[in-house]
Design a protein around this motif. Structure first.
Motif, short mmCIF file in Angstrom:
data_model
loop_
_atom_site.label_atom_id
_atom_site.label_comp_id
_atom_site.label_asym_id
_atom_site.label_seq_id
_atom_site.Cartn_x
_atom_site.Cartn_y
_atom_site.Cartn_z
N LYS A 17 -4.21 -7.05 38.93
CA LYS A 17 -4.64 -5.98 37.89
C LYS A 17 -3.24 -5.58 36.97
CE LYS A 17 -4.89 -1.12 37.14
NZ LYS A 17 -3.68 -0.35 36.80
N ASN A 18 -2.16 -5.53 37.55
CA ASN A 18 -0.88 -5.16 36.96
C ASN A 18 -0.54 -6.30 35.91
OD1 ASN A 18 -0.57 -2.78 38.48
ND2 ASN A 18 0.92 -4.05 39.86
N LYS A 19 -0.80 -7.66 36.09
CA LYS A 19 -0.49 -8.68 35.15
C LYS A 19 -1.46 -8.45 34.06
CE LYS A 19 1.08 -11.99 38.69
NZ LYS A 19 0.96 -13.40 39.25
N VAL A 20 -2.61 -8.20 34.55
CA VAL A 20 -3.65 -8.02 33.27
C VAL A 20 -3.30 -6.79 32.52
CG1 VAL A 20 -6.34 -7.55 32.88
CG2 VAL A 20 -5.78 -9.11 34.72
N GLU A 21 -3.05 -5.77 32.89
CA GLU A 21 -2.55 -4.38 32.25
C GLU A 21 -1.33 -4.88 31.36
OE1 GLU A 21 -2.42 -0.05 33.41
OE2 GLU A 21 -1.33 -1.48 34.64
N GLU A 22 -0.28 -5.66 31.93
CA GLU A 22 0.93 -5.97 31.04
C GLU A 22 0.40 -6.90 29.84
OE1 GLU A 22 3.61 -7.69 33.90
OE2 GLU A 22 3.77 -5.73 34.84
N ALA A 23 -0.63 -7.93 30.02
CA ALA A 23 -0.84 -8.84 29.34
C ALA A 23 -1.61 -8.18 28.12
CB ALA A 23 -1.72 -9.89 29.84
N ASP A 25 -1.28 -4.90 27.23
CA ASP A 25 -0.50 -4.20 26.32
C ASP A 25 0.42 -5.18 25.36
OD1 ASP A 25 -1.08 -1.93 27.70
OD2 ASP A 25 0.73 -1.92 29.11
N ARG A 26 0.82 -6.18 25.94
CA ARG A 26 1.55 -7.12 24.99
C ARG A 26 0.78 -7.72 23.79
NH1 ARG A 26 3.18 -9.67 29.70
NH2 ARG A 26 1.61 -11.39 29.42
N ASN A 27 -0.73 -7.88 24.19
CA ASN A 27 -1.76 -8.44 23.18
C ASN A 27 -2.17 -7.44 22.46
OD1 ASN A 27 -1.07 -11.29 23.75
ND2 ASN A 27 -2.36 -11.16 25.69
N GLY A 28 -1.84 -6.06 22.73
CA GLY A 28 -2.58 -4.87 21.99
C GLY A 28 -4.17 -4.72 22.10
N ARG A 29 -4.48 -5.26 23.54
CA ARG A 29 -6.13 -5.22 23.69
C ARG A 29 -6.27 -4.37 24.76
NH1 ARG A 29 -6.68 -11.39 22.67
NH2 ARG A 29 -5.56 -11.81 24.48
N SER A 30 -7.35 -3.79 25.05
CA SER A 30 -7.91 -3.08 26.35
C SER A 30 -7.93 -4.11 27.61
CB SER A 30 -8.98 -2.36 26.12
OG SER A 30 -10.09 -3.67 26.12
N MET A 31 -7.75 -3.92 28.77
CA MET A 31 -7.86 -4.61 29.84
C MET A 31 -9.12 -5.26 29.83
SD MET A 31 -5.93 -2.51 32.83
CE MET A 31 -6.31 -3.69 34.28
N THR A 32 -10.28 -4.52 29.32
CA THR A 32 -11.49 -5.22 29.45
C THR A 32 -11.40 -6.53 28.40
OG1 THR A 32 -12.53 -3.33 29.93
CG2 THR A 32 -13.86 -5.07 29.07
N ALA A 33 -10.85 -6.18 27.38
CA ALA A 33 -10.92 -7.18 26.29
C ALA A 33 -9.95 -8.26 26.67
CB ALA A 33 -10.24 -6.58 24.95
N GLU A 34 -8.91 -8.16 27.32
CA GLU A 34 -7.91 -8.79 28.03
C GLU A 34 -8.52 -9.98 28.92
OE1 GLU A 34 -4.52 -11.25 28.19
OE2 GLU A 34 -4.72 -9.60 26.75
N MET A 35 -9.37 -9.51 29.78
CA MET A 35 -10.49 -10.24 30.57
C MET A 35 -11.20 -10.94 30.08
SD MET A 35 -10.10 -7.74 34.11
CE MET A 35 -10.54 -6.23 33.40
N VAL A 36 -11.87 -10.64 29.19
CA VAL A 36 -12.97 -11.01 28.43
C VAL A 36 -12.32 -12.29 27.86
CG1 VAL A 36 -14.75 -10.80 26.55
CG2 VAL A 36 -14.59 -9.29 28.58
N GLU A 37 -11.26 -12.14 26.99
CA GLU A 37 -10.71 -13.06 26.21
C GLU A 37 -10.39 -14.05 27.43
OE1 GLU A 37 -9.19 -15.64 23.40
OE2 GLU A 37 -10.35 -13.87 23.24
N ARG A 38 -9.63 -13.78 28.51
CA ARG A 38 -9.27 -15.02 29.39
C ARG A 38 -10.38 -15.59 29.99
NH1 ARG A 38 -3.81 -14.37 31.42
NH2 ARG A 38 -2.49 -13.23 29.73
N LEU A 39 -11.64 -15.11 30.27
CA LEU A 39 -12.57 -15.66 30.94
C LEU A 39 -13.34 -16.64 29.78
CD1 LEU A 39 -14.24 -12.66 32.79
CD2 LEU A 39 -13.39 -15.10 33.80
N GLU A 40 -13.53 -16.12 28.92
CA GLU A 40 -14.03 -17.18 27.71
C GLU A 40 -13.25 -18.39 27.60
OE1 GLU A 40 -14.59 -14.49 24.27
OE2 GLU A 40 -16.21 -13.74 25.08
N LEU A 41 -11.88 -18.17 27.48
CA LEU A 41 -10.90 -19.42 27.37
C LEU A 41 -11.33 -20.19 28.60
CD1 LEU A 41 -7.66 -17.85 25.91
CD2 LEU A 41 -9.11 -19.45 24.80
#
Length: 100
Positions: A17-23, A25-41
């Motif tokens: 969860k902390n890794k997702v949160e940090e990523a 923040d770095r990518n300027g996205r919400s945690m949900t958007a970050e997880m969705v992006e990574r899942l889609e990839l």
């Protein structure tokens, strides 16, 4: 994320969860958007292979450029301007290839 997207609870380890949160923040996205992006990839295996192949090609071209330019400098040190010019033309070819 659209409001009509499915909502569900997900259990994940705290360090993940902390890794997702940090990523996020770095990518300027919400945690949900970050997880969705990574899942889609992760489901787009063809693209991952293509990216991997392109990275390998870029690294190969970089190695060739370094070698070519080192040899050109050595030729100049020996006073062989013609050989240096020839090597630099080869280097320019690899630079153009790596840009495509």
């Amino acid at each position: 994320m659209a409001r009509e997207d499915l909502h569900f609870r997900l259990r994940i380890p705290e360090d993940l969860k902390n890794k997702v949160e940090e990523a996020a923040d770095r990518n300027g996205r919400s945690m949900t958007a970050e997880m969705v992006e990574r899942l889609e990839l992760s489901f787009n295996e063809g693209s991952r292979r293509d990216y991997s192949r392109r990275i390998d090609l870029l690294l190969d071209n970089e190695a060739r450029l370094r070698d070519t330019y080192s040899r050109a400098v050595a030729a100049l040190d020996q006073g062989d301007v013609g050989k240096a010019r020839e090597l630099l033309m080869v280097g320019a070819y690899f630079e153009r290839r790596s840009e495509t």
